[in-house]
Design a protein around this motif. Structure first.
Motif, PDB file in Angstrom:
ATOM      1  N   GLY A 134       0.265   4.264   6.878  1.00  0.00           N
ATOM      2  CA  GLY A 134      -0.733   4.193   7.953  1.00  0.00           C
ATOM      3  C   GLY A 134      -1.334   2.807   8.130  1.00  0.00           C
ATOM      4  N   HIS A 135      -1.356   2.012   7.048  1.00  0.00           N
ATOM      5  CA  HIS A 135      -1.917   0.652   7.145  1.00  0.00           C
ATOM      6  C   HIS A 135      -1.157  -0.193   8.173  1.00  0.00           C
ATOM      7  N   PHE A 144       0.840  -1.201   0.000  1.00  0.00           N
ATOM      8  CA  PHE A 144       0.000   0.000   0.000  1.00  0.00           C
ATOM      9  C   PHE A 144       0.872   1.245   0.000  1.00  0.00           C
ATOM     10  N   PRO A 145       0.463   2.291  -0.714  1.00  0.00           N
ATOM     11  CA  PRO A 145       1.296   3.497  -0.727  1.00  0.00           C
ATOM     12  C   PRO A 145       1.365   4.191   0.640  1.00  0.00           C
ATOM     13  N   GLU A 146       0.327   3.994   1.470  1.00  0.00           N
ATOM     14  CA  GLU A 146       0.302   4.719   2.753  1.00  0.00           C
ATOM     15  C   GLU A 146       0.874   3.849   3.882  1.00  0.00           C
ATOM     16  N   LEU A 166      -2.454  10.943  -5.742  1.00  0.00           N
ATOM     17  CA  LEU A 166      -2.616   9.512  -5.466  1.00  0.00           C
ATOM     18  C   LEU A 166      -3.542   8.881  -6.512  1.00  0.00           C
ATOM     19  N   TRP A 173      -1.094   9.058   5.852  1.00  0.00           N
ATOM     20  CA  TRP A 173      -2.198   9.002   4.880  1.00  0.00           C
ATOM     21  C   TRP A 173      -2.084  10.151   3.898  1.00  0.00           C
ATOM     22  N   PHE A 174      -2.637   9.956   2.725  1.00  0.00           N
ATOM     23  CA  PHE A 174      -2.644  11.023   1.721  1.00  0.00           C
ATOM     24  C   PHE A 174      -3.802  11.973   2.032  1.00  0.00           C
TER      25      PHE A 174
END
Lengths: 179, 227
Positions: free
Chosen positions: B105-106, B101-103, B187, B178-179
């Motif tokens: 935060g996951h 995942f790009p974030e 994104l 997060w974005f």
């Protein structure tokens, strides 16, 4: 409502978790729900190896020839998936963890933004509700809180509602309801 | 000081996790430390891996994010650590969590679990390196990845010098969790223009593009057959 309990208890029946699962299923049946228990311990479920063949070569199907496909079938065939496990080292069992990873073919590889986060779309287009039943053991409240947070995220992954997080030793049988 | 690194990726030696650990290892060696990387997927001896933890001077556990937490085989390893809970002399532990995942935060709830795990073991926690957007990095050309590898090596060097991860370096590496704001349209653009076409291209190569949305278990479900 169709409910499947993924029973990630590696021990033989008779534990407080076992009784709590039975009570949950009995309460659900009384209400007219269809309820099934999938004991994971006797099943041959290999670790997901992250090959992505279920996305890239055989869409929707894992290349591992074992009983892991039962997990996706259960998800496709249910409205509510209950993750049940004893807590070990502050988390749910490795057995349940290994099984839940086999849900990958339930999703598609592409990414979209949903509720401000990147998510994979659903292959079957139908959300799945999630609930968690644990036997707390020696877990601390902080550990239980973290586990609940993580499973709330699992519910988000399948675009469903997170219905409840219950601790088997603390709940009276009638309270182990999905309502 | 000797550092034992355990790669918990089910992909083994050729994983993105292994790549991160190798970069950290180079930095640690530059700082005069010795490093050993072990791969959990290459051996079924979880007890042996747990003994490796107990006998380590410094321990780093790395893994990819699977279904919002550690892979099952890493949890198997963690379960084998039960006899060592609260043991005097447990090594300080650090963690590496990477995801596609790009974030980043996951991975934060898993980071919270790892902090509690270190506390349960009675091991000082050296911090958790969290990195998103790692899927496919191994196949990317050096011109794209060299900066990332340099930064990871630098983090390893500081880890060797200070004895723990530098939070500022970790924050700079992973970026915002997060974005938000102006990053959101970017994104969307990246997903539509790079990430999703990348998946489609791989499906085309495997002659699976037109079957990509197949629902192999749906018919049985519609007819009410339960397995």
């Amino acid at each position: 409502m169709r409910i499947t309990v993924l029973d990630g208890d590696p021990r033989s029946p008779g534990s407080s978790l076992d009784r709590a699962i039975e009570a949950t299923m009995a309460a659900a049946s009384l209400r007219g729900d269809t309820c099934e228990r999938l004991r994971l311990a006797p099943l041959k479920i290999h670790q997901c190896v992250g090959c992505f063949d279920c996305w890239l070569k055989t869409p929707g199907q894992c290349r591992l020839r074992d009983e892991g496909s039962m997990i996706v079938r259960a998800a496709v065939d249910s409205d509510l998936l209950v993750f049940a496990s004893p807590m070990r080292m502050g988390f749910t069992s490795s057995l349940l963890k290994r099984a839940s990873e086999r849900l990958l073919p339930f999703l598609l590889p592409e990414l979209l933004v949903w509720e401000g986060e990147c998510r994979h779309p659903l292959r079957y287009g139908r959300p799945l509700d999630i609930a968690v039943l644990v036997e707390g053991g020696d877990s601390t409240p902080e550990e239980l809180q973290v586990v609940e947070t993580i499973y709330r995220r699992v519910a988000k992954n399948v675009y469903g509602k997170f219905l409840w997080f219950k601790i088997a030793e603390k709940e009276a049988p009638h309270a182990l309801d999905h309502a | 000081m000797h550092w034992t690194m355990l790669d918990g990726s089910p992909r083994g030696r050729h994983s993105n996790t292994s790549m991160i650990l190798e970069c950290l290892g180079k930095g640690l060696e530059r700082a005069g430390q010795s490093v050993q990387i072990r791969h959990l997927a290459l051996s079924s001896d979880r007890q042996g891996a747990a003994q490796g933890f107990a006998s380590a001077q410094r321990f780093i556990l790395g893994f990819p994010l699977y279904a919002d937490s550690m892979p099952g085989l890493v949890m198997e390893f963690i379960e084998q650590l039960e006899p060592y809970v609260g043991r005097a002399g447990n090594p300080p532990v650090g963690f590496v969590v990477q995801s596609g995942f790009p974030e980043p935060g996951h991975s934060r709830p898993t980071e919270a679990y790892l902090r509690l795990l270190a506390k349960r073991l009675g091991s000082p926690c050296l911090g958790t390196l969290v990195k998103g957007a790692m899927e496919g990095v191994r196949e990317m050309p050096p011109v794209v990845t060299s900066r990332l590898f340099r930064r990871l090596e630098e983090i390893g060097y500081v880890l060797g010098e200070k004895g723990e991860f530098d939070p500022k370096q970790l924050r700079a590496l992973c970026g915002p969790d997060w974005f938000r704001g102006w990053r959101v349209p970017l994104l969307h653009l990246a997903l539509r223009g790079i990430v999703n076409p990348h998946w489609h291209l791989r499906q085309i190569r495997n002659w699976a593009y037109f079957r990509r949305e197949d629902r192999p278990y749906e018919v049985a479900a519609e007819w009410g057959h339960r397995r």
